[in-house]
Write a protein that holds these residues in place. Structure first.
Motif, PDB file in Angstrom:
ATOM      1  N   PRO A  95     118.736  -8.852  -0.435  1.00 59.38           N
ATOM      2  CA  PRO A  95     120.137  -8.926  -1.141  1.00 59.38           C
ATOM      3  C   PRO A  95     121.075  -9.049   0.114  1.00 59.38           C
ATOM      4  CG  PRO A  95     118.652  -7.152  -1.886  1.00 59.38           C
ATOM      5  CD  PRO A  95     118.004  -7.732  -0.674  1.00 59.38           C
ATOM      6  N   ASP A 142     121.127 -19.273  -2.922  1.00 56.79           N
ATOM      7  CA  ASP A 142     120.104 -18.714  -3.881  1.00 56.79           C
ATOM      8  C   ASP A 142     119.767 -17.442  -3.396  1.00 56.79           C
ATOM      9  OD1 ASP A 142     119.495 -21.404  -4.757  1.00 56.79           O
ATOM     10  OD2 ASP A 142     117.549 -21.314  -3.813  1.00 56.79           O
ATOM     11  N   LYS A 143     119.452 -16.397  -4.680  1.00 50.23           N
ATOM     12  CA  LYS A 143     119.347 -15.129  -4.298  1.00 50.23           C
ATOM     13  C   LYS A 143     118.353 -14.613  -3.379  1.00 50.23           C
ATOM     14  CE  LYS A 143     116.495 -14.227  -8.329  1.00 50.23           C
ATOM     15  NZ  LYS A 143     116.347 -13.427  -9.816  1.00 50.23           N
ATOM     16  N   PHE A 144     118.799 -13.683  -2.443  1.00 50.63           N
ATOM     17  CA  PHE A 144     118.043 -13.091  -1.449  1.00 50.63           C
ATOM     18  C   PHE A 144     117.730 -14.035  -0.315  1.00 50.63           C
ATOM     19  CE2 PHE A 144     116.107 -11.378  -5.416  1.00 50.63           C
ATOM     20  CZ  PHE A 144     116.640 -10.175  -5.475  1.00 50.63           C
TER      21      PHE A 144
END
Length: 214
Positions: A95, A142-144
């Motif tokens: 994160p 994009d997440k992460f």
């Protein structure tokens, strides 16, 4: 000895390895990577198909090593016909608020700073007739993928700027987006993925090289 030369940064594995093998049919390969054993395996494969390579086990983030590499290329060949930049640091997914400072620093050093440094060193070797190839992986946002996505996007911003600046004068700068392949980097990002559905690196290398001018 082949007249044409190709520098592959990140030649140890994955698409860089596949590009080196494909180009070795027509070019002398200068293969850069951090893993000596993997480079030696590449050299064996190139020799098996009648080609030749010069191995450069180096870290692209070490400025002095890149200076030595490019001076050596100039002293031996006087020029480069092609540079394919496939080296990348793939930081662990995390994160945004938990990105490790060391991972971020490594990502900036490898994906951004080293790219800018190499462009400045390699451009004179390519002259007006050479070609450079960069590989896009649009993960920005994009997440992460904070560390990887941000620094990969910065790398491509450098490549696109160089492409716009040299469009009329050369060298020709190409940016390709590979189809997902079963590489070690992708395995880190997508563990447990069905790899049988992914593209073959050799096939991707051939497809991408076909888009470059002869």
């Amino acid at each position: 000895m082949m007249d044409k030369t190709a520098l592959i940064t990140g030649a140890s594995r994955g698409l860089g390895h596949a590009l080196a093998l494909a180009l070795a049919r027509t070019h002398h390969i200068i293969a850069v990577g951090r893993t000596t054993g993997a480079l030696e395996e590449l050299d064996d494969a190139i020799k098996a198909q009648g080609g030749a390579a010069t191995l450069a086990p180096m870290d692209i983030t070490t400025d002095a090593a890149m200076q030595t590499l490019c001076r050596g290329i100039y002293a031996r060949w006087g020029h480069l016909d092609l540079w394919a930049h496939t080296a990348v640091h793939a930081a662990p997914l995390a994160p945004a608020q938990m990105i490790n400072a060391k991972d971020m620093s490594k990502s900036v050093a490898a994906n951004v700073t080293a790219t800018a440094t190499l462009i400045s060193y390699v451009a004179p070797l390519l002259g007006t007739d050479g070609q450079a190839l960069f590989l896009d992986d649009p993960r920005a946002g994009d997440k992460f993928f904070g560390a990887y996505g941000a620094t990969k996007a910065a790398q491509l911003a450098l490549a696109r700027a160089w492409q716009a600046e040299t469009g009329k004068t050369g060298p020709q700068v190409h940016i390709a987006t590979p189809t997902p392949m079963p590489t070690a980097t992708r395995a880190r990002f997508f563990p447990g993925e069905d790899r049988t559905a992914l593209a073959d690196p050799q096939g991707e290398a051939a497809r991408i090289l076909a888009t470059l001018q002869a």
